[in-house]
Scaffold this motif. Sequence first.
Motif, mmCIF file in Angstrom:
data_model
loop_
_atom_site.group_PDB
_atom_site.id
_atom_site.type_symbol
_atom_site.label_atom_id
_atom_site.label_comp_id
_atom_site.label_asym_id
_atom_site.label_seq_id
_atom_site.Cartn_x
_atom_site.Cartn_y
_atom_site.Cartn_z
ATOM 1 N N ALA A 194 59.917 -46.991 33.020
ATOM 2 C CA ALA A 194 61.330 -47.073 32.651
ATOM 3 C C ALA A 194 61.761 -48.450 33.342
ATOM 4 C CB ALA A 194 62.204 -46.009 33.339
ATOM 5 N N SER A 195 60.800 -49.812 34.231
ATOM 6 C CA SER A 195 61.276 -50.590 34.453
ATOM 7 C C SER A 195 60.593 -51.545 34.025
ATOM 8 C CB SER A 195 60.932 -50.897 36.315
ATOM 9 O OG SER A 195 59.911 -50.629 36.581
ATOM 10 N N GLY A 196 59.060 -51.116 33.317
ATOM 11 C CA GLY A 196 59.194 -52.559 32.619
ATOM 12 C C GLY A 196 57.575 -52.816 33.542
ATOM 13 N N GLY A 197 57.532 -52.177 34.600
ATOM 14 C CA GLY A 197 56.544 -52.728 35.103
ATOM 15 C C GLY A 197 54.911 -52.194 35.120
ATOM 16 N N ARG A 198 53.540 -52.375 36.352
ATOM 17 C CA ARG A 198 52.241 -52.533 35.318
ATOM 18 C C ARG A 198 51.433 -51.907 35.785
ATOM 19 N NH1 ARG A 198 52.413 -59.205 34.295
ATOM 20 N NH2 ARG A 198 50.892 -58.404 31.345
ATOM 21 N N VAL A 199 50.182 -52.204 35.877
ATOM 22 C CA VAL A 199 49.137 -51.583 36.718
ATOM 23 C C VAL A 199 47.893 -52.464 36.006
ATOM 24 C CG1 VAL A 199 47.114 -49.648 36.687
ATOM 25 C CG2 VAL A 199 50.073 -48.823 36.323
ATOM 26 N N LEU A 200 47.716 -52.828 38.072
ATOM 27 C CA LEU A 200 46.259 -53.592 37.657
ATOM 28 C C LEU A 200 45.223 -52.662 38.494
ATOM 29 C CD1 LEU A 200 45.353 -56.931 37.895
ATOM 30 C CD2 LEU A 200 46.283 -56.940 39.987
ATOM 31 N N MET A 201 43.990 -53.378 37.953
ATOM 32 C CA MET A 201 43.134 -52.568 37.966
ATOM 33 C C MET A 201 42.094 -53.545 38.434
ATOM 34 S SD MET A 201 43.559 -49.448 37.727
ATOM 35 C CE MET A 201 42.018 -47.964 38.224
ATOM 36 N N VAL A 202 41.565 -53.738 40.118
ATOM 37 C CA VAL A 202 40.525 -55.092 40.337
ATOM 38 C C VAL A 202 39.675 -53.933 41.110
ATOM 39 C CG1 VAL A 202 40.696 -56.314 42.484
ATOM 40 C CG2 VAL A 202 42.792 -55.988 41.235
ATOM 41 N N GLY A 203 38.990 -53.986 39.865
ATOM 42 C CA GLY A 203 37.182 -53.449 40.429
ATOM 43 C C GLY A 203 37.042 -52.281 40.260
ATOM 44 N N ALA A 204 38.230 -51.567 40.211
ATOM 45 C CA ALA A 204 38.451 -50.155 40.639
ATOM 46 C C ALA A 204 38.097 -49.483 38.827
ATOM 47 C CB ALA A 204 39.827 -49.271 40.434
ATOM 48 N N PRO A 205 36.933 -48.492 39.027
ATOM 49 C CA PRO A 205 37.081 -47.481 38.365
ATOM 50 C C PRO A 205 37.892 -47.553 36.659
ATOM 51 C CG PRO A 205 36.217 -46.878 40.356
ATOM 52 C CD PRO A 205 36.210 -47.288 40.562
ATOM 53 N N LEU A 206 38.292 -47.256 35.889
ATOM 54 C CA LEU A 206 39.108 -47.389 34.735
ATOM 55 C C LEU A 206 39.455 -46.003 34.276
ATOM 56 C CD1 LEU A 206 38.132 -49.206 31.800
ATOM 57 C CD2 LEU A 206 39.732 -50.143 34.045
ATOM 58 N N ASP A 207 38.985 -44.505 35.078
ATOM 59 C CA ASP A 207 39.325 -43.408 35.032
ATOM 60 C C ASP A 207 40.015 -43.136 36.640
ATOM 61 O OD1 ASP A 207 37.210 -43.441 37.442
ATOM 62 O OD2 ASP A 207 35.833 -41.034 36.611
#
Length: 271
Positions: free
Chosen positions: A158-171
């Motif tokens: 709801a806040s327009g946030g984001r998700v950052l994956m740094v070397g982490a498996p996409l699952d």
Amino acid sequence: MQQQSTTSVLTRSSLAGDLRALGLAEGDAVMLHAAFRQVGTVLGGPDALVDAVLDVIGPGGTLLSYQDWELNVDIWDGDGRVIDALRDHVPPFDPATARPSRDHGIIAATIGTRPGARRSGNPGACVAAIGALADEFTAAHPLDFGYGEDSPFARLVASGGRVLMVGAPLDTMTLLHHAEHLADLPHKRRVQVEYPLATPAGTEWRVVEEYDTAAPVVDGPPEDYFRLIVTDYLATGAGRSGLLGAANSVLVDAAGITSFAVSWLEDRYGH
């Protein structure tokens, strides 16, 4: 002692540069998942990566991390009730002192144990936050269906946030459990899990209901199907991919990936 080549050493400043190149910006609310060892040799260790994210998002931003709860022992029987032999020995969950599950790595632990970090009150779906909106993201986390409405995950969307994956498996993108909650699918598996909660009046035992997050929420998808969702989403041209140090990294908008995942699930398994 063998001397480390300074050309291969990553710093808080160099990591901040990589984050900006990936698209992270001042004022962002971002949920970080990281496999820190994939990043490379970092001067200052995991704190340098956390500080680099905070440098980029600035005082108006918020850094979030999925935490879960570290007990070191599987205390539940097949029905989700605490085993009788262990019941008197299980420490109650207190968001002020509970440690994040070791399964989620050193970056989650670094964020969750930082001075001033706020942790939400749902043990299994616990989220930690640092920054401008840390209280707003973590307050009053529902115990039942803790990945659903009014959860930190819903608030991130709801806040327009984001998700950052740094070397982490996409699952391992935890936000997609929120998409599972939202998707209109027949026969979604539900589970009940018993938790001891610390309260001013003492330990309160509470049975929490949740859609099953230990396996695909319905029959059909492969175990790692979150990876397929993220890969298909990136293939549309959405999101950003690049290197953070040596780690393959992905930055996506929480609302965009959630909406895509709901449609992806409903199109394939909503019949």
